[in-house]
Scaffold this motif. Structure first.
Motif, mmCIF file in Angstrom:
data_model
loop_
_atom_site.group_PDB
_atom_site.id
_atom_site.type_symbol
_atom_site.label_atom_id
_atom_site.label_comp_id
_atom_site.label_asym_id
_atom_site.label_seq_id
_atom_site.Cartn_x
_atom_site.Cartn_y
_atom_site.Cartn_z
ATOM 1 N N ILE A 125 5.219 3.665 -1.891
ATOM 2 C CA ILE A 125 4.225 2.756 -1.294
ATOM 3 C C ILE A 125 3.624 1.857 -2.377
ATOM 4 N N ALA A 126 3.311 2.437 -3.542
ATOM 5 C CA ALA A 126 2.749 1.655 -4.656
ATOM 6 C C ALA A 126 3.740 0.576 -5.092
ATOM 7 N N LEU A 147 8.611 5.602 5.718
ATOM 8 C CA LEU A 147 9.009 6.453 4.609
ATOM 9 C C LEU A 147 8.807 7.917 4.991
ATOM 10 N N ALA A 148 9.757 8.768 4.598
ATOM 11 C CA ALA A 148 9.633 10.202 4.865
ATOM 12 C C ALA A 148 10.211 10.977 3.694
ATOM 13 N N GLY A 149 9.493 12.040 3.276
ATOM 14 C CA GLY A 149 9.968 12.868 2.167
ATOM 15 C C GLY A 149 8.796 13.489 1.432
ATOM 16 N N ASP A 150 9.014 13.843 0.177
ATOM 17 C CA ASP A 150 7.965 14.430 -0.641
ATOM 18 C C ASP A 150 6.746 13.502 -0.677
ATOM 19 N N SER A 151 5.552 14.084 -0.467
ATOM 20 C CA SER A 151 4.328 13.277 -0.358
ATOM 21 C C SER A 151 4.077 12.424 -1.601
ATOM 22 N N ASN A 152 4.221 13.029 -2.783
ATOM 23 C CA ASN A 152 3.975 12.315 -4.041
ATOM 24 C C ASN A 152 4.954 11.162 -4.207
ATOM 25 N N ASN A 153 6.226 11.406 -3.890
ATOM 26 C CA ASN A 153 7.249 10.365 -4.028
ATOM 27 C C ASN A 153 7.041 9.233 -3.018
ATOM 28 N N CYS A 154 6.600 9.592 -1.829
ATOM 29 C CA CYS A 154 6.294 8.559 -0.823
ATOM 30 C C CYS A 154 5.152 7.661 -1.293
ATOM 31 N N LYS A 158 3.804 -2.197 -2.411
ATOM 32 C CA LYS A 158 2.596 -3.037 -2.513
ATOM 33 C C LYS A 158 2.721 -4.029 -3.663
ATOM 34 N N ALA A 159 3.201 -3.538 -4.819
ATOM 35 C CA ALA A 159 3.362 -4.401 -5.995
ATOM 36 C C ALA A 159 4.374 -5.510 -5.708
ATOM 37 N N LEU A 160 5.482 -5.138 -5.080
ATOM 38 C CA LEU A 160 6.517 -6.127 -4.746
ATOM 39 C C LEU A 160 6.011 -7.120 -3.701
ATOM 40 N N ASP A 161 5.211 -6.632 -2.765
ATOM 41 C CA ASP A 161 4.646 -7.493 -1.722
ATOM 42 C C ASP A 161 3.755 -8.575 -2.333
ATOM 43 N N ASN A 162 2.984 -8.193 -3.353
ATOM 44 C CA ASN A 162 2.140 -9.175 -4.055
ATOM 45 C C ASN A 162 2.983 -10.273 -4.683
ATOM 46 N N VAL A 163 4.134 -9.879 -5.242
ATOM 47 C CA VAL A 163 5.001 -10.838 -5.935
ATOM 48 C C VAL A 163 5.697 -11.767 -4.935
ATOM 49 N N VAL A 164 6.287 -11.204 -3.868
ATOM 50 C CA VAL A 164 6.993 -12.060 -2.906
ATOM 51 C C VAL A 164 6.016 -12.952 -2.135
ATOM 52 N N SER A 165 4.752 -12.535 -2.036
ATOM 53 C CA SER A 165 3.738 -13.374 -1.379
ATOM 54 C C SER A 165 3.464 -14.647 -2.183
ATOM 55 N N ALA A 166 3.821 -14.613 -3.492
ATOM 56 C CA ALA A 166 3.660 -15.801 -4.342
ATOM 57 C C ALA A 166 4.943 -16.630 -4.359
ATOM 58 N N ASN A 167 5.812 -16.403 -3.359
ATOM 59 C CA ASN A 167 7.068 -17.150 -3.212
ATOM 60 C C ASN A 167 8.055 -16.902 -4.356
ATOM 61 N N ILE A 168 8.050 -15.689 -4.889
ATOM 62 C CA ILE A 168 8.971 -15.319 -5.963
ATOM 63 C C ILE A 168 10.022 -14.383 -5.374
ATOM 64 N N ALA A 226 6.189 14.560 4.126
ATOM 65 C CA ALA A 226 5.200 13.562 4.519
ATOM 66 C C ALA A 226 5.897 12.393 5.212
ATOM 67 N N GLN A 227 5.176 11.752 6.136
ATOM 68 C CA GLN A 227 5.675 10.538 6.772
ATOM 69 C C GLN A 227 4.588 9.487 6.689
ATOM 70 N N THR A 228 4.970 8.299 6.282
ATOM 71 C CA THR A 228 3.986 7.221 6.162
ATOM 72 C C THR A 228 4.694 5.893 6.418
ATOM 73 N N ASN A 229 3.927 4.819 6.447
ATOM 74 C CA ASN A 229 4.548 3.520 6.681
ATOM 75 C C ASN A 229 3.902 2.452 5.801
ATOM 76 N N PHE A 230 4.614 1.344 5.664
ATOM 77 C CA PHE A 230 4.091 0.214 4.891
ATOM 78 C C PHE A 230 4.295 -1.055 5.705
ATOM 79 N N ILE A 231 3.204 -1.826 5.847
ATOM 80 C CA ILE A 231 3.260 -3.104 6.568
ATOM 81 C C ILE A 231 2.922 -4.211 5.570
ATOM 82 N N PRO A 232 3.851 -5.138 5.318
ATOM 83 C CA PRO A 232 3.563 -6.215 4.359
ATOM 84 C C PRO A 232 2.456 -7.134 4.857
ATOM 85 N N ARG A 233 1.817 -7.821 3.915
ATOM 86 C CA ARG A 233 0.681 -8.684 4.282
ATOM 87 C C ARG A 233 1.115 -9.863 5.155
#
Length: 317
Positions: free
Chosen positions: A56-57, A45-52, A60-70, A2-9
């Protein structure tokens, strides 16, 4: 594949997410056996679909945290990965809502996982808390953090830190020095926690005043500890009699934390660990809480959790 991408907020989040020299992404790629590339405005990201999807999850979780200036670092990545494996990353930002204390450099100290969060909540609500689980779960460090926080708020007037001086294959009698010099190496993890939180000068000053006492378990006999925050570390190396002696030192307006790892009992002969028996004897008593940590709660290098799991598998086979 699988190939996918992540764009931070926010575009500026990308540097915080990838880490210095892409170190955060390297951890993620190694943990999920996928390839991750930072293009400057998105993460591929590229590799096993489930692992990708898990990666991504995590992002997303880390993006929420760094968006709060942490600011985030390797332990945060590892913690988010463990929550992604369980499918509970939506609770990840909750770990960052509360600052327990600031260390000597002003850096905020927070819980690193659900296990530590449960542990802190148990300490706040109970008089006696047992933290049981493997090395690297932060039991001692978080207990010391809670003790210092309670002292700074004026909830207790002193901190007492103790552990049994049981030799792990070495004899105290052959070590040079007086009793304090002989047992100090056994108390080193406690000193390390104090120094990293308070700084060396403040710790030494409070110890000179007797506000912080670090002593072997034998020194607790015959005392009643009022208005104190008391931590017993390496409790798996207490006998039944020592555990009963320690627990009955609890005085008014005091808290007691008992930490240990059932898999690292160094008691000589066939002596039973007082920690093992305490869990059976005291379960169900109000104001006493047992918190179980596992390899999933290890906040050291990811390989440490793998080492613990490998040894547990060997013992079960």
């Amino acid at each position: 594949m699988a190939q996918t991408n992540f764009i931070p907020r926010n575009p500026e989040n990308i540097q915080k997410l990838v880490g210095v020299n892409d170190s955060n992404l390297d951890l993620l790629a190694e943990g999920y056996d996928i390839s991750i590339t930072d293009t400057g405005n998105q993460i591929l990201l590229a590799g096993d679909s489930n692992n990708c999807q898990k990666a991504i999850a995590v992002l997303k979780a880390l993006d929420n945290v760094v968006s709060a200036n942490i600011n985030i670092s390797a332990p945060d990545i590892v913690s988010a990965m463990k929550m992604a494996d369980k499918g509970i990353t939506e609770y990840f930002p909750d770990l960052y809502k509360k600052i327990l204390i600031r260390d000597a450099k002003g850096k905020p100290i927070r819980v690193k996982n659900i296990g530590q969060k449960n542990y802190v909540e148990a300490i706040e609500k109970n008089d006696v808390v047992f933290g049981i689980g493997p090395a690297g779960t932060g039991k001692t460090f978080i207990a010391v953090v809670c003790a210092i926080a309670a002292f700074k708020k004026g909830e207790v007037s002193r901190i007492v830190l103790t552990r049994p001086a049981i030799e792990a294959g070495e004899s105290l009698g052959f070590l040079p020095g007086d009793l304090k010099e002989k047992v100090d190496p056994y108390l080193r993890p406690i000193y390390d926690s104090l120094y990293s939180i308070l700084g060396t000068n403040t710790t030494d000053h409070l110890m000179e005043r007797g506000v912080i006492e670090v002593a072997p378990l034998a020194y607790m006999r015959g005392r009643t500890l009022d208005d104190a925050f008391i931590i017993l570390d390496e409790a798996q190396n207490t006998t039944d009699a020592q555990m009963k002696m320690f627990l009955t030192r609890l005085g008014f307006n005091s808290k007691m934390i008992v930490n240990g790892d059932m898999t690292q009992v160094d008691l000589p002969g066939r002596q039973r660990s007082g920690l093992v028996d305490a869990e059976h004897i005291l379960k169900g008593i109000s104001h006493i809480k047992f918190i179980q940590f596992s390899a999933n709660d290890v906040v050291r290098h990811p390989v440490v959790a793998k080492i613990i799991n490998a040894y547990e598998k060997k013992e079960q086979s």
